[in-house]
Write a protein that holds these residues in place. Structure first.
Motif, PDB file in Angstrom:
ATOM      1  N   LYS A  41      27.510  49.807  -8.632  1.00 52.26           N
ATOM      2  CA  LYS A  41      26.617  49.810  -9.788  1.00 52.26           C
ATOM      3  C   LYS A  41      26.201  48.380 -10.084  1.00 52.26           C
ATOM      4  O   LYS A  41      27.029  47.466 -10.034  1.00 52.26           O
ATOM      5  CB  LYS A  41      27.314  50.370 -11.037  1.00 52.26           C
ATOM      6  N   LYS A  73      21.109  49.503  -9.743  1.00 51.34           N
ATOM      7  CA  LYS A  73      21.704  50.241  -8.621  1.00 51.34           C
ATOM      8  C   LYS A  73      22.782  51.169  -9.166  1.00 51.34           C
ATOM      9  O   LYS A  73      23.631  50.749  -9.944  1.00 51.34           O
ATOM     10  CB  LYS A  73      22.317  49.268  -7.606  1.00 51.34           C
ATOM     11  N   GLY A  76      20.750  55.260 -12.349  1.00 50.75           N
ATOM     12  CA  GLY A  76      19.834  56.353 -12.649  1.00 50.75           C
ATOM     13  C   GLY A  76      19.202  56.179 -14.013  1.00 50.75           C
ATOM     14  O   GLY A  76      18.827  55.082 -14.406  1.00 50.75           O
ATOM     15  N   GLU A  77      19.129  57.269 -14.758  1.00 53.65           N
ATOM     16  CA  GLU A  77      18.481  57.253 -16.074  1.00 53.65           C
ATOM     17  C   GLU A  77      19.482  57.058 -17.217  1.00 53.65           C
ATOM     18  O   GLU A  77      19.131  57.231 -18.377  1.00 53.65           O
ATOM     19  CB  GLU A  77      17.708  58.561 -16.287  1.00 53.65           C
ATOM     20  N   GLU A  78      20.715  56.726 -16.892  1.00 52.10           N
ATOM     21  CA  GLU A  78      21.750  56.573 -17.918  1.00 52.10           C
ATOM     22  C   GLU A  78      21.355  55.484 -18.918  1.00 52.10           C
ATOM     23  O   GLU A  78      20.856  54.438 -18.546  1.00 52.10           O
ATOM     24  CB  GLU A  78      23.090  56.197 -17.280  1.00 52.10           C
TER      25      GLU A  78
END
Length: 142
Positions: A41, A73, A76-78
């Motif tokens: 991440k 990386k 996502g859409e978090e």
């Protein structure tokens, strides 16, 4: 004569024995490309929670909660990210309200993660140019 030989031996060998553990703690510097490759991440986040605790296995841990400002990386859409770091040192390293650019290893089987490269993947001082460079590297690594 025997005492002076013992003293000289001790005098010359002490630095050798003292330096032995240091060899195991040497960390090789990583560049942005290598950190990007190793990270599970990568994101820019604002610290909104720092909570030390003992995890279900009784291990000293710290939960960190971040508001995601820019996902680079593995995000996502978090809009929020929770991470679990081994130990409680993170309570002094992360300040509520501060922004960080983080390169985190993929989670271990116990749910722990940490900044890549023994802390090299934690940036308090970064700018838009650096974020754009990381975005390019993320796309190159894929």
């Amino acid at each position: 004569r025997m005492r002076s030989l013992a003293f000289l031996t001790l005098f010359f060998l002490t630095p050798f024995f003292i330096s032995l553990p240091l060899h195991g703690t040497t960390v090789l510097p990583l560049d942005l490309s290598e950190m990007t490759r190793q990270a599970g991440k990568i994101f820019v986040g604002r610290t909104v929670g720092v909570e030390p605790f003992l995890d279900e296995g009784g291990l000293p841990s710290t939960y960190l909660r971040f508001q995601v400002l820019t996902g680079l990386k593995g995000i996502g859409e978090e809009k929020g990210v929770f991470i679990k770091i081994y130990g409680v040192e993170a309570t002094s390293r992360f300040r509520i309200g501060s922004d960080y650019l983080l390169f985190l290893y993929p989670e271990s089987s116990l749910g722990f993660t940490s900044p890549v490269g023994a802390g090299q993947g934690l940036f308090e001082n970064f700018d838009t140019k650096m974020i754009q460079q990381v975005e390019r590297l993320v796309h190159e690594v894929r």
